[in-house]
Design a protein around this motif. Structure first.
Motif, short mmCIF file in Angstrom:
data_model
loop_
_atom_site.label_atom_id
_atom_site.label_comp_id
_atom_site.label_asym_id
_atom_site.label_seq_id
_atom_site.Cartn_x
_atom_site.Cartn_y
_atom_site.Cartn_z
N PHE A 20 -12.93 2.23 -8.96
CA PHE A 20 -11.52 1.89 -8.83
C PHE A 20 -10.84 2.81 -7.82
CE2 PHE A 20 -7.08 2.31 -9.69
CZ PHE A 20 -6.67 1.01 -9.91
N LEU A 34 2.12 0.01 7.62
CA LEU A 34 2.98 -0.38 6.51
C LEU A 34 2.16 -0.61 5.24
CD1 LEU A 34 5.48 -2.76 8.34
CD2 LEU A 34 5.81 -0.39 7.68
N MET A 35 0.96 -1.18 5.39
CA MET A 35 0.10 -1.36 4.22
C MET A 35 -0.29 -0.01 3.64
SD MET A 35 -2.35 -4.44 5.55
CE MET A 35 -3.58 -4.42 4.29
N LEU A 38 1.38 2.71 3.86
CA LEU A 38 2.60 3.24 3.23
C LEU A 38 2.70 2.74 1.79
CD1 LEU A 38 4.65 4.95 4.77
CD2 LEU A 38 6.04 2.94 5.10
N ALA A 39 2.41 1.44 1.61
CA ALA A 39 2.51 0.86 0.27
C ALA A 39 1.40 1.40 -0.63
CB ALA A 39 2.43 -0.66 0.34
N PHE A 40 0.21 1.62 -0.06
CA PHE A 40 -0.91 2.09 -0.89
C PHE A 40 -0.72 3.52 -1.36
CE2 PHE A 40 -4.86 -0.45 -1.49
CZ PHE A 40 -4.29 -1.68 -1.20
N ILE A 41 0.23 4.25 -0.73
CA ILE A 41 0.53 5.60 -1.22
C ILE A 41 0.97 5.54 -2.68
CG2 ILE A 41 2.14 7.54 -0.96
CD1 ILE A 41 1.95 7.23 1.98
N GLY A 42 1.51 4.38 -3.10
CA GLY A 42 1.93 4.22 -4.48
C GLY A 42 0.81 4.45 -5.48
N PHE A 43 -0.44 4.28 -5.05
CA PHE A 43 -1.56 4.47 -5.97
C PHE A 43 -1.88 5.95 -6.20
CE2 PHE A 43 -2.81 0.08 -4.73
CZ PHE A 43 -2.86 -0.44 -6.01
N THR A 44 -1.23 6.84 -5.43
CA THR A 44 -1.55 8.26 -5.53
C THR A 44 -1.62 8.71 -6.98
OG1 THR A 44 -0.31 8.56 -3.51
CG2 THR A 44 -0.87 10.55 -4.72
N GLY A 45 -2.73 9.28 -7.35
CA GLY A 45 -2.85 9.83 -8.70
C GLY A 45 -3.41 8.86 -9.71
N VAL A 46 -3.50 7.56 -9.38
CA VAL A 46 -4.04 6.60 -10.34
C VAL A 46 -5.56 6.77 -10.43
CG1 VAL A 46 -4.22 4.19 -11.00
CG2 VAL A 46 -2.25 4.98 -9.73
N ILE A 98 10.46 2.95 0.94
CA ILE A 98 9.21 3.70 0.80
C ILE A 98 9.15 4.78 1.87
CG2 ILE A 98 6.70 3.56 0.93
CD1 ILE A 98 6.76 0.91 -0.33
N ILE A 102 1.08 1.50 -11.70
CA ILE A 102 1.63 2.61 -10.93
C ILE A 102 2.63 3.41 -11.79
CG2 ILE A 102 3.01 3.19 -8.90
CD1 ILE A 102 1.73 0.87 -7.47
N PHE A 154 0.30 5.42 -14.46
CA PHE A 154 -0.79 6.33 -14.13
C PHE A 154 -0.64 7.07 -12.80
CE2 PHE A 154 -2.60 2.92 -16.75
CZ PHE A 154 -2.93 3.68 -17.86
N SER A 155 0.29 6.68 -11.95
CA SER A 155 0.33 7.34 -10.64
C SER A 155 1.25 8.55 -10.70
CB SER A 155 0.82 6.39 -9.56
OG SER A 155 2.23 6.42 -9.50
N GLY A 156 1.31 9.26 -9.56
CA GLY A 156 2.18 10.42 -9.47
C GLY A 156 3.63 10.01 -9.32
N TYR A 157 3.89 8.72 -9.10
CA TYR A 157 5.25 8.26 -8.94
C TYR A 157 5.80 7.73 -10.26
CZ TYR A 157 4.68 8.82 -3.99
OH TYR A 157 4.47 9.37 -2.75
N PHE A 217 6.50 -0.15 -4.63
CA PHE A 217 5.15 -0.14 -4.09
C PHE A 217 4.45 -1.47 -4.37
CE2 PHE A 217 5.66 4.54 -4.58
CZ PHE A 217 5.49 4.87 -3.25
N ILE A 233 2.94 -3.99 -1.62
CA ILE A 233 1.49 -4.26 -1.60
C ILE A 233 1.25 -5.76 -1.69
CG2 ILE A 233 -0.66 -4.02 -2.91
CD1 ILE A 233 0.30 -1.22 -3.72
#
Lengths: 200, 355
Positions: A15, A185-186, A188-196, B162, B316, B319-322, B328, B332
């Motif tokens: 994942f 831009l994509m 940028l949006a994938f940064i949202g997954f940070t930490g998942v 964003i 998100i 589980f994410s840092g946000y 987001f 996406i």
């Protein structure tokens, strides 16, 4: 570690390779074929399958080579050269087998196989796998996940590019320019997954 | 109104596209004319809506639907909100008008929606220059480089949001004004948002406070009652399709119910009602995910889009840092919208051919 724990970890690795650490959108590897073969969903699908297949195959192969040849001989520094050789040999071998036994699949994948030998995502995945010290199961799921993430990104891009109407895009940006902006831009949006689920 | 028509008729030659003295400003002239008189020609670009409804009324309806949020925002967070909206309109307007002039095209009313939504998804204490930077990036890279209104792939307001979230993390996450703080009626000046309270301390804000917007949060997202009314109005006016918000909210309820019922995840996944009324979910589902340009146009595509938006939002958020995952997940899914349409159509044609 017990079996179910190992499987869970493998899923987490897959994942995070596909989304959290998407090899294209967070590490920007495998950009050249991404830019050039993303005009149509159909060809992008073909390339995507080829990348998944080669990525997983070379991850397995390079894991074994590293673990059983390079580490015992203290030759870890040779991994860059050896991995590239292994990837090229693997792709050649697969191409030959496909041509002989499955002409249909060869027709579909044929053009893309030599293309991805030089795809930096393939080498990148093998190197990440070594740095992160994955077990064999994790290396396989990492290869699968990375390939899947790459395919997802190129499919989305191909869909977007089929929808784009170039006549109103500023002249200088048509083609690679607007594609790079879209990837940005994509990403940028994938940064949202940070930490998942980045553990593992 | 006859004198006005005469005035415009008299001025038209000066603004003629080819020979006029002020031909550089033709787009501005046309826009001004269209504000007073119904345009004789039809929409030339997306969104085409199957209704006696043109682009301008379409955008007008969205603005009307957002009015309760804006009113509540001024009530809770003070007149500063209006300054932010003004800033957004001015900077975004400059980008839009410059592109129209360079392209010798027309100015699209689509901008009025982006320029309104963008400040509404910002924290109340956002500095005005950040508002300017964000709307500039959003309009420029999110919309104009793709060819302007109707050609964009991503929601321009969210692209801007964003961008500023990642570019100015400290400004964007610190200092959430407590509602009413500007009038001195709140206990504290700054406080945490309900989503952050859950993430850090597992505190669930009472649902009634969430409903009437008596919480910290982005300017336009807190007054959920108004958003629900606005959303129903949008669906009733057939400006947005009911499928996207319905499937979006439904899938958030489903996945958060599933997640919060697993003991190991209980601490991370908030319960469904809180997910629905907390943060920017309703605002995003009603006003941003429904944008007909950046969402799929097939019916099956619309519900797939909604379901995945919901799944990503819960994922998100939990589980994410946000703290918040709505922006987001919508962006996406904007990226995947054309692919979803492609796949849905391919499957449909295949069925039609074989069946």
């Amino acid at each position: 570690m017990n079996v179910s724990g190992e499987l869970t970890q493998a899923l987490v690795v897959a994942f995070s390779a596909a989304f959290t650490g998407n090899i294209l959108l967070t590490k920007f590897l495998g950009m050249c074929p991404f830019l050039s073969v993303s005009r149509q969903v159909k060809t992008a699908t073909g390339l995507g399958w080829a990348v998944i297949f080669v990525l997983t195959g070379t991850c397995m192969l390079n894991w074994a080579v590293y673990r059983y040849i390079l580490v015992p001989l203290n030759l870890e520094f040779l991994r860059f050269i050896l991995f590239i050789v292994m990837i090229a040999a693997f792709v050649q071998f697969v191409e030959m087998v496909l041509e002989r036994y499955s002409p249909v699949l060869y027709q579909n994948l044929g053009i893309f196989l030599p293309l991805i030998t030089v795809n930096c995502a393939i080498l990148g995945a093998s190197l990440f796998m070594v740095i992160r010290d994955y077990s064999f199961i994790n290396a396989v799921s990492f290869g699968l996940g990375s390939g899947f993430g790459w395919m997802l990104a190129i499919l989305a891009m191909a869909g977007i590019r089929e929808k784009l109407k170039p006549e109103r895009i500023p002249k200088g940006l048509r083609g690679p320019g607007i594609t790079l902006i879209i990837v940005g831009l994509m990403a940028l949006a994938f940064i949202g997954f940070t930490g998942v689920l980045s553990g593992g | 109104m006859k004198w006005l028509l005469k005035l415009f008729d008299a001025m038209r030659p000066m603004f003629d596209e080819k020979k006029g003295v002020f031909r550089l400003f033709t787009p501005i002239f046309e826009t001004a004319e269209n504000i007073f008189f119904y345009p004789a020609d039809r929409t030339k670009a997306f969104p085409h809506v199957r209704d006696p409804l043109d682009l301008k009324r379409y955008m007008g309806t969205v603005i009307v639907a957002m009015f309760p949020c804006v009113a509540a925002a001024v009530y809770y967070f003070g007149p500063r909100v209006l300054a932010m909206i003004l800033m957004s309109y001015v900077v975004g307007g400059i980008v839009e008008v410059s592109f129209a002039i360079i392209r010798k095209g027309e100015i699209h009313e689509g901008f009025f929606v982006t320029g309104m939504i963008f400040p509404l998804v910002l924290p109340p204490s956002t500095p005005l220059w950040v508002v300017g930077v964000g709307i500039f990036f959003g309009t420029f890279f999110g919309k104009e480089v793709f060819g302007g209104t109707g050609r964009n792939i991503f929601n321009p307001a969210l692209v801007g949001r964003i961008f500023v979230t990642i570019a100015f993390p400290t400004i964007m996450t610190s200092g959430w004004d407590a509602p009413g703080a500007w009038r001195g009626v709140a206990d504290a000046v700054a406080t945490a948002t309900p989503m952050a309270l859950f993430k850090t301390q597992h505190v669930l804000t009472p649902w009634f406070d969430l409903l009437i917007g008596n919480t910290a949060g982005s300017i336009g997202e807190t007054f959920h009652l108004g958003i629900i009314l606005g959303g129903i109005y949008l669906i009733y006016a057939k400006v947005c399709d009911w499928r996207i918000p319905a499937f979006y909210l439904g899938s958030v309820v489903l996945f958060s119910a599933l997640g919060s019922s697993v003991p190991a995840l209980e601490a991370k996944v908030a319960p469904p009602l809180f997910q629905l009324l907390g943060g920017g979910l309703l605002f995003g589902a009603m006003f941003m995910a429904t944008d007909p340009v950046t969402s799929p146009s097939t019916k099956v595509g619309k519900w797939l889009f909604g379901v995945f938006c919901g799944l990503l939002t819960v994922l998100i958020r939990s589980f994410s840092g946000y703290v918040e995952g709505v922006m987001f997940s919508i962006v996406i899914m904007n990226a995947f919208a054309p692919l979803i349409d492609h796949v849905v159509l391919a499957v449909k044609y295949k069925e039609a051919r074989t069946g």
